[in-house]
Design an enzyme around this catalytic site. Structure first.
Site, PDB file in Angstrom:
ATOM      1  CG  ASP A  67      -1.692   2.928 -10.365  1.00 50.61           C
ATOM      2  OD1 ASP A  67      -2.368   3.234  -9.381  1.00 50.61           O
ATOM      3  OD2 ASP A  67      -0.612   3.478 -10.646  1.00 50.61           O
ATOM      4  NE  ARG A 125      -0.590   1.750 -14.530  1.00 44.64           N
ATOM      5  CZ  ARG A 125      -0.940   2.959 -14.936  1.00 44.64           C
ATOM      6  NH1 ARG A 125      -1.141   3.183 -16.232  1.00 44.64           N
ATOM      7  NH2 ARG A 125      -1.095   3.960 -14.078  1.00 44.64           N
ATOM      8  CE  LYS A 160      -6.327   3.970  -7.886  1.00 43.79           C
ATOM      9  NZ  LYS A 160      -5.124   3.816  -8.715  1.00 43.79           N
ATOM     10  CG  HIS A 161      -8.026   8.773  -6.513  1.00 43.96           C
ATOM     11  ND1 HIS A 161      -8.897   8.172  -7.393  1.00 43.96           N
ATOM     12  CD2 HIS A 161      -6.782   8.543  -6.999  1.00 43.96           C
ATOM     13  CE1 HIS A 161      -8.222   7.618  -8.391  1.00 43.96           C
ATOM     14  NE2 HIS A 161      -6.918   7.828  -8.170  1.00 43.96           N
ATOM     15  CG  HIS A 173      -2.450  13.178 -13.388  1.00 48.76           C
ATOM     16  ND1 HIS A 173      -3.533  12.504 -12.883  1.00 48.76           N
ATOM     17  CD2 HIS A 173      -1.389  12.335 -13.276  1.00 48.76           C
ATOM     18  CE1 HIS A 173      -3.171  11.304 -12.484  1.00 48.76           C
ATOM     19  NE2 HIS A 173      -1.868  11.172 -12.699  1.00 48.76           N
ATOM     20  CG  ASP A 211      -2.246  10.533  -6.672  1.00 50.56           C
ATOM     21  OD1 ASP A 211      -1.379   9.853  -7.249  1.00 50.56           O
ATOM     22  OD2 ASP A 211      -3.408  10.680  -7.107  1.00 50.56           O
TER      23      ASP A 211
END
Length: 592
Positions: free
Chosen positions: A328, A336, A427-428, A440, A513
């Site tokens: 990501d 990242r 996404k998403h 999440h 996901d």
């Protein structure tokens, strides 16, 4: 009773004076059959020992002086006869013969006399356990008694002979040095997992070798035998097409290998661990994702080595099919590679410029960075159209205007995918721009109508899919009331097959996901969710974090195929899309 006298004194001092009649009584009391013990015997019970009394009667009768004088010559013969008879009776008897009753007034005196005859018992010394020294001495003495024989003397080896015994020839030394050199070179470019993994020392010494389960190697070995003959038609002699090559791979793969290609796994640690090696070489997973939270990204050399080992593991010890290595890399809060390459601008910053060229430049930069690390799939850009505040999407979207989001996302994709080494992922889907719950931690509910969804949330998907820029789409976990009010979107055939595939026309790879998110795990197990996602139309199932969880998911998928819940044709459809994506990325090449 008198006190016991100490040993060594004469018995005369111990025994009181007695009369002649008493002495005769004592003699009779001490007469016993040979071979019997002689304790002080109790008085015989009434009615018992009649036979013994008959035998003892001649002995017990008193003799007159005249009889005693006349009996002396015959005494020896009678005694021998009586002794012999007594011995015979002693052998037949099993119990002791009772003594004749003694006068009552004599019993204490006789008991005292019998006791006085017994010597005093010597005191017994206290037993002390042997010491270890005593045990060792006794053991040594016992060993000394064993029979021994002398061994032949060893021949003394001189210095020259000893040197010749351990000396290697030049050829042997050269071979040993070369083996060690190869081992050091290969070990320096790989990790300990390769050394102790499935290929072990063979990989270290001789480098990559195709395994028995290598699908691509099997195809290459079979192709020469399938070369068209001189009489074949022109159509059959044409070069193998990508679609035909993908179908050939599918026909060569086992069911386990196909199912493995559908898993999108994560792992912990910065190195090619044994657990990761198991997922790649034995479970044949098709994709991995890198997270900073899982300590997968530590430094530039480490990351490059890690991705190289991942691909080497798949090519040499696994199915031979390279992996999708994803990340990501959005910029901003989801950056990242910040510690490696510095910060990158967020989507909100780029969207605020309203300059598609800025978005394209960001895509080019990300592609360059990711390709240099061996990463070939970026789970970006985010094409959610923001209409309410969602902390999960803060600064991660290009804006609240569907047209702006479409232009900026399209420009970013063009820059990211220009080299053909890295592909992006929209996404998403079906859209998190109008919900405030993070998948999440919960299951969002999207309440927009179909008209609003088509005009806002789905506009970027429809436009970019029609332009042919989209290779992958990630489906999130939420309830879309206008489409399916009972099943999360990532597990809903109405959402994935009905809307994304049929209505929007997407034929690329659908990625779920992570199935470990609370929005799914609170309602379904990973294995149950995996089967439902495939039924819904998903291709890559993200979630397993270990070889054990991956094996559990694979077992559930295989059981669904064996029981008819999933068909082999349905599995082939997903694997075909995944293999085509890898071919388009340059991971698969047509055999020459």
């Amino acid at each position: 009773m008198e006190k016991e006298q100490p040993p060594g004194q004469s018995k005369a001092a111990e025994i009181p004076e007695t009369s002649q009649e008493d002495e005769d009584t004592v003699k009779l009391a001490t007469i016993r059959i040979p071979g019997r013990p002689s304790p002080i015997r109790p008085s015989p019970r009434a009615g018992g020992g009649s036979d013994a009394r008959k035998l003892q009667a001649p002995l017990l009768a008193p003799l007159t002086p005249s009889e005693a004088a006349g009996a002396e010559p015959k005494r020896s013969e009678e005694e021998r006869a009586e002794q012999k008879r007594a011995e015979q009776i002693a052998q037949e008897e099993t119990r002791e013969l009772p003594l004749p009753p003694a006068p009552a007034e004599k019993e204490p005196q006789l008991a005292e006399i019998e006791t006085a005859k017994l010597p005093a018992a010597a005191p017994v010394p206290a037993f002390s356990p042997p010491t270890w020294v005593d045990v060792a001495e006794r053991a040594a003495a016992a060993l000394a008694l064993l029979p021994t024989r002398q061994l032949p003397a060893l021949k003394a080896v001189g210095r020259s002979e000893e040197g010749r015994a351990w000396r290697l020839s030049r050829g042997q030394a050269f071979c040993l040095i070369m083996l060690l050199l190869i081992l050091v070179i290969n070990a320096s470019t790989t990790s300990l997992a390769q050394l102790v993994g499935p290929q072990g020392w063979a990989f270290m010494l001789w480098g990559p070798t195709a395994g028995a389960n290598n699908v691509l190697q099997q195809i290459r070995s079979a192709l020469p035998s399938a070369t068209p003959s001189a009489g074949a038609t022109e159509e059959s002699s044409q070069q193998l097409t990508p679609a035909a090559y993908i179908n050939l791979i599918l026909r060569t793969m086992t069911l386990d290998q196909k199912l493995g290609q559908m898993l999108f796994v994560q792992f912990t640690g910065p190195y090619y661990s044994l657990d990761l090696s198991t997922m790649i070489t034995q479970e044949n997973v098709g994709a991995v994702i890198l997270f900073t939270a899982n300590n997968n990204i530590m430094s530039i050399p480490q990351l490059k080595q890690l991705t190289q080992e991942i691909q080497n593991g798949a090519r040499t010890a696994g199915s031979g099919i390279p992996l999708l290595i994803a990340i990501d890399q959005e910029g901003g809060l989801v950056d990242r590679l910040r510690d490696l390459d510095g910060p990158r601008p967020s989507a909100a910053e780029i969207g605020a410029t309203n300059d598609p060229e800025r978005a394209r430049a960001a895509g080019l930069q990300d592609a360059h960075d990711l390709a240099s690390y061996g990463i070939n799939l970026n789970l970006a850009p985010v094409v959610d159209v923001t209409s309410v505040y969602n902390p999960q999407l803060d600064t991660r979207t290009f804006g609240s205007d569907p047209s702006l989001v479409t232009r900026m996302a399209g420009a970013y994709l063009r820059g990211l995918q220009q080299s053909g080494q890295v592909f992006g992922t929209l996404k998403h889907f079906p859209g998190l721009g109008d919900v405030s719950v993070d998948p999440h931690s919960g299951l969002p509910v999207l309440t927009r109508s179909l008209t609003q969804l088509e005009a806002n949330d789905w506009l970027p998907y429809r436009t970019l899919i029609q332009q042919g820029q989209v290779h992958a789409v990630m489906v999130t976990h939420e309830i879309v009331q206008a489409v399916d009010s009972s099943t999360p979107s990532s597990l809903s055939p109405k959402v994935i097959t009905g809307i994304l595939r049929q209505q929007l026309g997407f034929q690329g790879v659908v990625i779920t996901d992570s199935l470990t998110m609370e929005g799914i795990s609170a309602h379904y197990s990973e294995s149950q969710a995996a089967v439902m996602a495939v039924q819904a139309g998903a291709d890559l199932l993200m979630g397993p974090i270990s070889a054990q969880t991956a094996a559990s998911m694979l077992e559930a998928l295989k059981s669904a195929v064996q029981t008819g819940i999933l068909s082999v044709q349905r599995i082939d459809e997903s694997v075909r899309r995944i293999l085509m994506l890898k071919y388009q990325l340059g991971l698969l090449h047509l055999p020459q």
